[in-house]
Write a protein that holds these residues in place. Structure first.
Motif, mmCIF file in Angstrom:
data_model
loop_
_atom_site.group_PDB
_atom_site.id
_atom_site.type_symbol
_atom_site.label_atom_id
_atom_site.label_comp_id
_atom_site.label_asym_id
_atom_site.label_seq_id
_atom_site.Cartn_x
_atom_site.Cartn_y
_atom_site.Cartn_z
ATOM 1 N N VAL A 1 47.380 99.267 -19.877
ATOM 2 C CA VAL A 1 48.770 99.411 -19.114
ATOM 3 C C VAL A 1 49.645 98.976 -19.779
ATOM 4 C CG1 VAL A 1 49.935 98.172 -17.252
ATOM 5 C CG2 VAL A 1 47.572 99.192 -16.740
ATOM 6 N N GLN A 2 49.590 97.665 -20.603
ATOM 7 C CA GLN A 2 50.728 97.228 -21.510
ATOM 8 C C GLN A 2 51.058 98.285 -22.676
ATOM 9 O OE1 GLN A 2 51.932 95.239 -19.881
ATOM 10 N NE2 GLN A 2 51.270 92.800 -19.955
ATOM 11 N N SER A 3 49.958 98.707 -23.283
ATOM 12 C CA SER A 3 50.281 99.658 -24.367
ATOM 13 C C SER A 3 51.109 100.801 -23.596
ATOM 14 C CB SER A 3 48.875 100.183 -24.885
ATOM 15 O OG SER A 3 49.127 101.312 -25.829
ATOM 16 N N TYR A 4 50.713 101.325 -22.914
ATOM 17 C CA TYR A 4 51.470 102.466 -22.202
ATOM 18 C C TYR A 4 52.812 102.238 -21.639
ATOM 19 C CZ TYR A 4 48.253 106.207 -22.579
ATOM 20 O OH TYR A 4 47.330 107.359 -22.948
ATOM 21 N N ARG A 5 53.107 101.036 -21.398
ATOM 22 C CA ARG A 5 54.478 100.354 -20.980
ATOM 23 C C ARG A 5 55.358 100.487 -22.326
ATOM 24 N NH1 ARG A 5 57.608 95.799 -19.178
ATOM 25 N NH2 ARG A 5 58.909 96.404 -17.364
ATOM 26 N N ALA A 6 54.841 100.099 -23.072
ATOM 27 C CA ALA A 6 55.514 99.827 -24.512
ATOM 28 C C ALA A 6 55.868 101.149 -25.052
ATOM 29 C CB ALA A 6 54.665 99.164 -25.778
ATOM 30 N N MET A 7 54.741 102.060 -24.826
ATOM 31 C CA MET A 7 55.109 103.606 -25.262
ATOM 32 C C MET A 7 56.220 104.117 -24.321
ATOM 33 S SD MET A 7 52.334 106.695 -25.107
ATOM 34 C CE MET A 7 50.953 105.770 -25.917
ATOM 35 N N ALA A 8 56.146 103.894 -23.265
ATOM 36 C CA ALA A 8 57.344 104.414 -22.366
ATOM 37 C C ALA A 8 58.717 103.848 -22.892
ATOM 38 C CB ALA A 8 56.995 104.032 -20.779
ATOM 39 N N SER B 1 57.259 101.833 -10.780
ATOM 40 C CA SER B 1 56.638 101.382 -9.657
ATOM 41 C C SER B 1 55.021 101.662 -9.904
ATOM 42 C CB SER B 1 56.864 102.692 -8.491
ATOM 43 O OG SER B 1 56.250 102.336 -7.516
ATOM 44 N N LEU B 2 54.672 102.599 -10.724
ATOM 45 C CA LEU B 2 53.472 102.781 -11.111
ATOM 46 C C LEU B 2 52.754 101.587 -11.905
ATOM 47 C CD1 LEU B 2 53.013 106.414 -11.888
ATOM 48 C CD2 LEU B 2 51.809 105.347 -9.998
ATOM 49 N N TYR B 3 53.527 101.089 -12.848
ATOM 50 C CA TYR B 3 53.159 100.013 -13.635
ATOM 51 C C TYR B 3 53.098 98.713 -12.718
ATOM 52 C CZ TYR B 3 53.886 96.015 -16.857
ATOM 53 O OH TYR B 3 53.583 94.639 -17.274
ATOM 54 N N ASP B 4 54.146 98.775 -11.912
ATOM 55 C CA ASP B 4 54.041 97.403 -11.061
ATOM 56 C C ASP B 4 52.593 97.214 -10.150
ATOM 57 O OD1 ASP B 4 56.311 96.224 -12.089
ATOM 58 O OD2 ASP B 4 57.512 97.253 -10.354
ATOM 59 N N HIS B 5 52.311 98.366 -9.784
ATOM 60 C CA HIS B 5 51.214 98.661 -8.839
ATOM 61 C C HIS B 5 50.015 98.355 -9.472
ATOM 62 C CE1 HIS B 5 48.692 101.110 -5.788
ATOM 63 N NE2 HIS B 5 48.523 99.899 -5.595
ATOM 64 N N ALA B 6 49.765 98.840 -10.578
ATOM 65 C CA ALA B 6 48.631 98.666 -11.597
ATOM 66 C C ALA B 6 48.730 97.387 -12.026
ATOM 67 C CB ALA B 6 48.676 99.436 -12.802
ATOM 68 N N LYS B 7 49.634 96.626 -12.462
ATOM 69 C CA LYS B 7 49.729 95.375 -12.846
ATOM 70 C C LYS B 7 49.275 94.444 -11.704
ATOM 71 C CE LYS B 7 52.512 91.745 -14.910
ATOM 72 N NZ LYS B 7 53.704 91.308 -15.584
ATOM 73 N N GLU B 8 49.712 94.561 -10.449
ATOM 74 C CA GLU B 8 49.624 93.850 -9.258
ATOM 75 C C GLU B 8 47.706 94.049 -8.900
ATOM 76 O OE1 GLU B 8 48.324 92.995 -5.271
ATOM 77 O OE2 GLU B 8 48.524 95.308 -6.100
ATOM 78 N N LEU B 9 47.429 95.071 -9.186
ATOM 79 C CA LEU B 9 45.986 95.441 -9.023
ATOM 80 C C LEU B 9 45.181 94.631 -10.040
ATOM 81 C CD1 LEU B 9 45.775 98.962 -8.003
ATOM 82 C CD2 LEU B 9 45.263 97.008 -6.473
ATOM 83 N N LEU B 10 45.392 94.589 -11.441
ATOM 84 C CA LEU B 10 44.701 94.122 -12.462
ATOM 85 C C LEU B 10 44.708 92.656 -12.609
ATOM 86 C CD1 LEU B 10 45.434 97.182 -15.069
ATOM 87 C CD2 LEU B 10 43.054 96.228 -13.957
ATOM 88 N N TRP B 11 45.826 92.131 -12.016
ATOM 89 C CA TRP B 11 45.979 90.760 -12.404
ATOM 90 C C TRP B 11 45.926 89.883 -10.881
ATOM 91 C CZ3 TRP B 11 48.033 93.749 -16.031
ATOM 92 C CH2 TRP B 11 48.079 93.183 -17.532
ATOM 93 N N ARG B 12 45.360 90.629 -10.095
ATOM 94 C CA ARG B 12 44.887 90.020 -8.645
ATOM 95 C C ARG B 12 43.359 89.569 -8.655
ATOM 96 N NH1 ARG B 12 46.058 93.646 -3.747
ATOM 97 N NH2 ARG B 12 44.237 94.647 -4.417
ATOM 98 N N ALA B 13 43.053 88.526 -7.827
ATOM 99 C CA ALA B 13 41.737 88.318 -7.801
ATOM 100 C C ALA B 13 41.195 88.249 -6.437
ATOM 101 C CB ALA B 13 41.490 86.803 -8.439
ATOM 102 N N ARG C 1 42.135 104.197 -10.892
ATOM 103 C CA ARG C 1 42.807 105.188 -10.532
ATOM 104 C C ARG C 1 44.369 105.424 -10.757
ATOM 105 N NH1 ARG C 1 39.096 104.947 -6.128
ATOM 106 N NH2 ARG C 1 40.691 104.117 -4.922
ATOM 107 N N VAL C 2 44.990 103.959 -10.479
ATOM 108 C CA VAL C 2 46.430 103.855 -10.425
ATOM 109 C C VAL C 2 46.609 103.912 -12.048
ATOM 110 C CG1 VAL C 2 48.295 102.028 -10.253
ATOM 111 C CG2 VAL C 2 46.503 102.405 -8.509
ATOM 112 N N VAL C 3 45.890 103.257 -12.878
ATOM 113 C CA VAL C 3 46.141 103.106 -14.436
ATOM 114 C C VAL C 3 46.173 104.537 -15.010
ATOM 115 C CG1 VAL C 3 45.305 102.427 -16.703
ATOM 116 C CG2 VAL C 3 45.274 100.882 -14.698
#
Length: 424
Positions: free
Chosen positions: A358-365, A378-390, A399-401
């Motif tokens: 995710v971080q790699s693609y954000r830098a690419m964008a 919006s997609l980035y924030d959703h992916a980040k929220e899912l991946l950094w949540r416990a 799927r979001v990534v």
């Protein structure tokens, strides 16, 4: 007095006496050699059966004839030497008697029965047989051939087969010593029973070799009568190998138990550590595919205690079987635990991989000037929220990534003229 074919001169008499003395010594030496021959001694001292018993009965009669003829030969020779020694120049009557002794039928043999069909009404039942010294020697030749043939034939069989029997016997003794070292027949009943079977078959073969060797003159060394020597060797090797194996098991028992105990200690620790690791993963990842931890250390320790009891009782057959199985199961449990730990750690590794992606693609964008686009953000924030949540719902995050990756790639394609198609 019986007469000789002719009267010999003094010199002829002396030459004949010397010649007959040489013959007599040769006969005596041959018979003494036959007497001490190992084959003859074994035949004489054994309990013979079958063809050998029949042949040896003929051989014994031949040997008795040879000794009887030798005695008669010696008696004539003694009389001739005594008569010749009376004076240096024998007189005519002495020459005639000496000639008769050396040339005539002067040897008197033991009286023999005359079969009734071979005698007349007034003939005696016993007849004294007389021969010349030359006739005696000629009559001994077939008897000598018969006696030596049976002795040599029997000895040849014994010489060929007895070492084979002795070798098997030595193998039995060695296996018995190993069984005694393991605690005796009760400790290894299966091997003891097999060894008893080998011994019985060996005794069957030895009895045949001892009692009727002439029945085996054309036999293959690999078979003695009904006993298959090759099969006997194979069975003995199998028993000996098993006994040696059990001896090694006994000698290395304590060392293997120490090594196994160390392996179970390690397995016990790894099971506990894997349980803790799984609990940690489940606080971070929501994934039903995270496997349970297989717990085998306690059960394997109980089995090891049972094997220790077998060793104390000296049941090395079961120790061999159960200790090997226990070692294999312990190694297998460790391998399965390592594989399970890999499956437990996989979701965390996958989550960390997705975070990096995710971080790699954000830098690419951002480099392409699309970092501020609402859809991508919006997609980035959703992916980040899912991946950094416990705990992380990993399947949803994947799927979001994936959607975020596809959106970034699509935005980049719009910037490339050659991606807009043919504008004819």
């Amino acid at each position: 007095m019986n007469r000789a074919p002719r009267v010999l001169g003094r010199d002829e008499i002396d030459e004949l006496i010397v010649r007959h003395e040489g013959e007599y010594d040769g006969i005596t030496a041959g018979l003494m050699e036959l007497e001490s021959h190992p084959g003859r001694q074994l035949l004489e001292g054994g309990t013979l059966t079958g063809r050998t018993a029949e042949r040896w009965e003929v051989g014994r009669r031949a040997i008795a004839l040879l000794w009887g003829h030798r005695e008669a030969y010696g008696a004539v020779l003694d009389r001739a030497r005594t008569l010749r020694g009376r004076r240096g120049k024998p007189q005519r009557p002495e020459l005639e008697e000496l000639s008769f002794l050396l040339l005539g039928q002067s040897a008197e043999l033991a009286a023999r029965d005359v079969p009734i069909g071979q005698r007349g009404l007034l003939d005696p039942a016993l007849r004294v047989h007389r021969m010349s010294l030359s006739e005696l020697v000629a009559d001994m030749a077939p008897a000598w051939s018969e006696a030596t043939a049976v002795v040599e034939a029997a000895d040849a069989v014994w010489t060929r087969l007895v070492p084979t029997l002795d070798r098997v016997d030595a193998g039995i003794a060695a296996a018995e010593a190993g069984i005694a070292e393991l605690g005796g027949p009760d400790a290894v009943p299966e091997q003891t029973a097999a060894l008893d079977g080998v011994r019985r078959r060996l005794e069957t073969a030895r009895t045949l070799v001892a009692s009727d060797p002439l029945a085996l003159t054309a036999a293959d060394d690999r078979r003695i009568g009904g006993v298959d020597v090759a099969a006997l060797d194979a069975e003995l090797r199998r028993v000996a190998d098993e006994v040696r194996h059990l001896t090694i098991v006994r000698a290395r028992f304590e060392e293997r138990i120490r090594r196994l105990a160390g392996l179970l200690d390690e397995l016990d620790y790894q099971e506990g550590d894997t349980i803790r690791r799984r609990a940690h993963v489940l606080t971070r990842i929501s994934d039903k595919r995270v496997p349970e931890v297989p717990l085998r250390a306690a059960t394997l320790r109980e089995r090891m205690a049972g094997v220790l009891g077998l060793g104390t009782r000296g049941d090395w057959v079961r120790v061999s079987r159960e200790l090997s199985a226990l070692e294999n199961d312990a190694q297998g449990a460790r391998d399965r635990l390592a594989a399970t730990r890999g499956h437990i750690d996989a979701p965390l590794a996958r989550r960390d991989e997705l975070r990096g992606l995710v971080q790699s693609y954000r830098a690419m964008a951002a480099r392409a000037g699309h970092g501020e686009e609402a859809v991508l953000e919006s997609l980035y924030d959703h992916a980040k929220e899912l991946l950094w949540r416990a705990p992380c719902e990993l399947d949803v995050a994947v799927r979001v990534v994936t959607r975020y990756q596809e959106a970034v790639i699509a935005a980049q394609r719009k910037d490339r003229p050659d991606d807009k198609g043919d504008q004819r």
